[in-house]
Design a protein around this motif. Structure first.
Motif, PDB file in Angstrom:
ATOM      1  N   LEU A 193     -39.229 -30.961 -20.291  1.00  0.00           N
ATOM      2  CA  LEU A 193     -40.488 -31.561 -19.848  1.00  0.00           C
ATOM      3  C   LEU A 193     -41.584 -31.152 -20.822  1.00  0.00           C
ATOM      4  N   THR A 194     -42.152 -32.107 -21.524  1.00  0.00           N
ATOM      5  CA  THR A 194     -43.120 -31.813 -22.579  1.00  0.00           C
ATOM      6  C   THR A 194     -44.562 -31.903 -22.115  1.00  0.00           C
ATOM      7  N   SER A 195     -44.796 -32.263 -20.871  1.00  0.00           N
ATOM      8  CA  SER A 195     -46.168 -32.396 -20.389  1.00  0.00           C
ATOM      9  C   SER A 195     -46.873 -31.044 -20.368  1.00  0.00           C
ATOM     10  N   SER A 196     -48.137 -31.052 -20.739  1.00  0.00           N
ATOM     11  CA  SER A 196     -48.916 -29.812 -20.737  1.00  0.00           C
ATOM     12  C   SER A 196     -49.216 -29.329 -19.324  1.00  0.00           C
ATOM     13  N   LYS A 197     -49.035 -30.208 -18.330  1.00  0.00           N
ATOM     14  CA  LYS A 197     -49.278 -29.821 -16.944  1.00  0.00           C
ATOM     15  C   LYS A 197     -48.151 -28.971 -16.369  1.00  0.00           C
ATOM     16  N   VAL A 198     -47.009 -28.933 -17.058  1.00  0.00           N
ATOM     17  CA  VAL A 198     -45.857 -28.161 -16.592  1.00  0.00           C
ATOM     18  C   VAL A 198     -45.920 -26.762 -17.179  1.00  0.00           C
ATOM     19  N   ALA A 199     -45.744 -25.753 -16.349  1.00  0.00           N
ATOM     20  CA  ALA A 199     -45.762 -24.366 -16.831  1.00  0.00           C
ATOM     21  C   ALA A 199     -44.644 -24.139 -17.843  1.00  0.00           C
TER      22      ALA A 199
END
Length: 249
Positions: A193-199
């Motif tokens: 998961l590359t989203s910045s919202k994911v820790a």
């Protein structure tokens, strides 16, 4: 203390050699792994070594990736050259190298399953023909004794060329596993998961039916069924959280 090294015997075996030593009256065991092919002379030398040097020699044919109980894959760098030979120049690899890599991976699978299959291939495909000839040469001519498993049944391996199937790549599957692979991508049973919202600690997720019961039950469930199951899990979690709050009070 004996030196640590490892060799691989036969065809594409991942071998383990265990060395032992006596230090301060304690037995130390060293295990090393390697999956590269080595001359049989080295294997014979290992087997004839002194007992104090090598504790055991084991071969594991694992030059493939088991995705689940029904599917496996052979890691092929730049496998695009099999679909588009013009990509060979861009990736620095040739179609022949990719076919050789498939021969290695499939032969390791045959050895792991202890089966020597009957090989069938698509006659109109040059790549399928080369792959079939490579497998046949290895299993029936070069190493017939290694692939001889007695009276075990011989399954049929059917080699098809996906370039003759232009429709399948255009389809968008609405099952749970297919959507994860389509939208995020699954590589070696892992989704990143590359989203910045994911820790950071949650960005790499293992999607393996052996360790994820929800994923196992909904591999081939459609989008609606997965949504209902997620809602049921959320409702159960909310109920359990409310009960815990009441107990804490």
């Amino acid at each position: 203390m004996s030196p640590c090294s490892s060799v691989s015997c036969g065809n594409l075996a991942t071998s383990r050699i265990t060395y032992t030593s006596q230090t301060w009256s304690a037995k130390c065991i060293y295990r090393t792994w390697q999956k590269q092919m080595q001359p049989k002379s080295r294997c014979s030398k290992c087997r004839s070594s002194k007992p104090t040097g090598i504790h055991c020699l084991q071969e594991f044919y694992g030059d493939f990736v088991a995705l689940d109980v029904h599917h496996f894959m052979v890691p092929v760098p730049c496998n695009e050259v099999l679909i588009n030979p013009r990509a060979a120049a861009a990736f620095g690899a040739s179609e022949f190298e990719a076919v050789d890599r498939l021969v290695q991976g499939l032969s390791a699978l045959f050895l792991a399953l202890r089966r020597r299959p009957v090989i069938r291939y698509q006659r109109t495909s040059d790549a399928a023909k080369r792959l079939a000839e490579g497998l046949y040469t290895l299993t029936y001519k070069q190493q017939p004794g290694v692939f001889d498993f007695g009276s075990r049944s011989s399954p049929v391996v059917l080699l098809l060329d996906r370039t003759d199937d232009p429709l399948t790549p255009l389809l968008t599957q609405w099952t749970y596993q297919a959507m994860i692979h389509e939208l995020i991508g699954i590589r070696d049973n892992r989704a990143v998961l590359t989203s910045s919202k994911v820790a950071e600690q949650y960005r790499e997720v293992v999607v393996d039916p052996a360790s994820d019961d929800f994923y196992k039950r909904h591999l081939y469930s459609n989008y609606g069924e997965v949504g209902l199951s997620v809602k049921e899990l959320v409702d159960k979690f909310s109920t359990a959280s409310a009960q815990h709050k009441q107990v804490d009070r």
